[in-house]
Design an enzyme around this catalytic site. Structure first.
Site, PDB file in Angstrom:
ATOM      1  N   TYR A 183       1.059   2.212  13.200  1.00 24.66           N
ATOM      2  CA  TYR A 183       1.563   3.183  12.220  1.00 24.66           C
ATOM      3  C   TYR A 183       1.498   4.600  12.767  1.00 24.66           C
ATOM      4  O   TYR A 183       0.495   4.991  13.367  1.00 24.66           O
ATOM      5  CB  TYR A 183       0.680   3.183  10.960  1.00 24.66           C
ATOM      6  CG  TYR A 183       0.467   1.875  10.288  1.00 24.66           C
ATOM      7  CD1 TYR A 183      -0.487   0.970  10.759  1.00 24.66           C
ATOM      8  CD2 TYR A 183       1.197   1.526   9.165  1.00 24.66           C
ATOM      9  CE1 TYR A 183      -0.698  -0.239  10.123  1.00 24.66           C
ATOM     10  CE2 TYR A 183       0.991   0.312   8.518  1.00 24.66           C
ATOM     11  CZ  TYR A 183       0.040  -0.557   9.010  1.00 24.66           C
ATOM     12  OH  TYR A 183      -0.176  -1.762   8.380  1.00 24.66           O
ATOM     13  N   HIS A 223       0.805  -1.227   0.000  1.00 22.34           N
ATOM     14  CA  HIS A 223       0.000   0.000   0.000  1.00 22.34           C
ATOM     15  C   HIS A 223       0.834   1.272   0.000  1.00 22.34           C
ATOM     16  O   HIS A 223       1.938   1.299   0.530  1.00 22.34           O
ATOM     17  CB  HIS A 223      -0.888   0.031   1.248  1.00 22.34           C
ATOM     18  CG  HIS A 223      -1.902  -1.060   1.306  1.00 22.34           C
ATOM     19  ND1 HIS A 223      -2.607  -1.374   2.439  1.00 22.34           N
ATOM     20  CD2 HIS A 223      -2.340  -1.922   0.354  1.00 22.34           C
ATOM     21  CE1 HIS A 223      -3.439  -2.383   2.189  1.00 22.34           C
ATOM     22  NE2 HIS A 223      -3.286  -2.730   0.932  1.00 22.34           N
TER      23      HIS A 223
HETATM   24  C1  LIG Z   1      -5.552   2.742   5.811  1.00 23.47           C
HETATM   25  C2  LIG Z   1      -6.942   3.213   6.221  1.00 23.47           C
HETATM   26  C3  LIG Z   1      -8.053   2.423   6.030  1.00 23.47           C
HETATM   27  N1  LIG Z   1      -9.274   2.867   6.387  1.00 23.47           N
HETATM   28  C4  LIG Z   1     -10.444   1.986   6.201  1.00 23.47           C
HETATM   29  C5  LIG Z   1     -10.653   1.471   4.793  1.00 23.47           C
HETATM   30  C6  LIG Z   1     -11.217   0.090   5.022  1.00 23.47           C
HETATM   31  O1  LIG Z   1     -12.627   0.167   5.170  1.00 23.47           O
HETATM   32  C7  LIG Z   1     -10.635  -0.351   6.343  1.00 23.47           C
HETATM   33  C8  LIG Z   1      -9.478  -1.330   6.183  1.00 23.47           C
HETATM   34  O2  LIG Z   1      -8.554  -0.744   5.269  1.00 23.47           O
HETATM   35  P1  LIG Z   1      -7.423  -1.619   4.599  1.00 23.47           P
HETATM   36  O3  LIG Z   1      -7.971  -2.913   4.127  1.00 23.47           O
HETATM   37  O4  LIG Z   1      -6.734  -0.749   3.589  1.00 23.47           O
HETATM   38  O5  LIG Z   1      -6.473  -1.888   5.859  1.00 23.47           O
HETATM   39  P2  LIG Z   1      -4.959  -2.380   5.809  1.00 23.47           P
HETATM   40  O6  LIG Z   1      -4.815  -3.364   4.720  1.00 23.47           O
HETATM   41  O7  LIG Z   1      -4.539  -2.784   7.153  1.00 23.47           O
HETATM   42  O8  LIG Z   1      -4.222  -1.017   5.382  1.00 23.47           O
HETATM   43  C9  LIG Z   1      -2.914  -0.783   5.814  1.00 23.47           C
HETATM   44  O9  LIG Z   1      -2.057  -1.687   5.128  1.00 23.47           O
HETATM   45  C10 LIG Z   1      -0.675  -1.522   5.386  1.00 23.47           C
HETATM   46  C11 LIG Z   1       0.096  -2.510   4.528  1.00 23.47           C
HETATM   47  C12 LIG Z   1      -0.217  -0.110   5.326  1.00 23.47           C
HETATM   48  O10 LIG Z   1       0.914   0.191   4.922  1.00 23.47           O
HETATM   49  C13 LIG Z   1      -1.133   0.898   5.910  1.00 23.47           C
HETATM   50  O11 LIG Z   1      -0.718   2.214   5.597  1.00 23.47           O
HETATM   51  C14 LIG Z   1      -2.553   0.673   5.491  1.00 23.47           C
HETATM   52  O12 LIG Z   1      -2.683   0.916   4.085  1.00 23.47           O
HETATM   53  O13 LIG Z   1     -10.212   0.830   6.996  1.00 23.47           O
HETATM   54  C15 LIG Z   1      -9.462   4.122   6.945  1.00 23.47           C
HETATM   55  O14 LIG Z   1     -10.586   4.532   7.264  1.00 23.47           O
HETATM   56  N2  LIG Z   1      -8.357   4.890   7.187  1.00 23.47           N
HETATM   57  C16 LIG Z   1      -7.120   4.493   6.837  1.00 23.47           C
HETATM   58  O15 LIG Z   1      -6.112   5.244   7.056  1.00 23.47           O
END
Ligand SMILES: Cc1cn([C@H]2C[C@H](O)[C@@H](COP(=O)(O)OP(=O)(O)O[C@H]3O[C@@H](C)C(=O)[C@@H](O)[C@H]3O)O2)c(=O)[nH]c1=O
Length: 179
Positions: free
Chosen positions: A132, A62
């Site tokens: 993070y 990501h």
């Molecule tokens: C990253 C993020 C997600 N979300 C929401 C979107 C979704 O509905 C839910 C879960 O998101 P994700 O599936 O993207 O979660 P995740 O896969 O854990 O996302 C994370 O992955 C790692 C590898 C990183 O490097 C992080 O910066 C972040 O991108 O949370 C937010 O509201 N704010 C945020 O900052």
């Protein structure tokens, strides 16, 4: 004391956090501006979050695209993860190269990941926590990724638990980097 090890991917650091153990448990420091500045890292905190992952979950790779790109500090306060960063900076001598290491509650290691990198990890334990500190606020329209198995990383995982979104990212070869 913080210890900053510059990684072969310019601008990225593996950091050993100050860790104090006593008969109650452990105290770890995760950020102190003065020491980060002294190591050449300019970081302004805008957002913080954590995830908990089952063993063999893979999340990534990501990043946020410009103008919402960000640097981040990543550590693992509980359990352990195999953590991977991938250089997506078009003009970097190490474009397309990656670095991986274990972050865990045992080793008190963290990454500083500059802008222009993708980040992901595999959970090595049940309930692995990934924490993070992030340099920009989340913007869902600029939240993007590259396919986790498209750039040569050996994840050593036959059946990863992975989201549909993460499985649908373009591979590195078909990805046009905005960095
Ligand atoms: C990253 C993020 C997600 N979300 C929401 C979107 C979704 O509905 C839910 C879960 O998101 P994700 O599936 O993207 O979660 P995740 O896969 O854990 O996302 C994370 O992955 C790692 C590898 C990183 O490097 C992080 O910066 C972040 O991108 O949370 C937010 O509201 N704010 C945020 O900052």
């Amino acid at each position: 004391m913080f210890h900053f090890e510059p990684l072969p991917l310019d601008g990225a650091f593996l950091i050993t956090l100050p860790s104090f153990k006593d008969n109650r448990g452990v105290f770890n420091k995760t950020y102190q501006e003065h020491f980060f500045n002294a190591a050449g890292i300019d970081f302004q905190l805008k957002e913080s979050y954590f995830s908990l992952s089952k063993k063999n979950v893979i999340r990534g790779m990501h990043f946020q695209t410009p103008p919402h790109q960000h640097s981040k500090i990543v550590y693992c306060p509980s359990g352990s993860i195999l953590d991977v960063i991938l250089d997506l900076r078009k003009h970097s001598a190490t474009y397309g190269q990656f670095y991986s290491t274990v972050l865990s509650d045992e080793n008190s290691k963290a990454y500083f990941i500059p802008e222009g990198f993708a980040h992901g990890f595999k959970a090595l334990t049940e309930n692995a926590m990934t924490y993070y500190l992030v340099g920009s606020e989340h913007d869902k329209n600029h939240d993007a990724g590259v396919l986790y198995n498209s750039f040569g990383m050996n994840w050593d995982c036959i059946h990863p638990i992975i989201s549909e979104r993460d499985n649908s990212f373009p591979g590195l070869n078909s990805f046009e980097s905005p960095f």
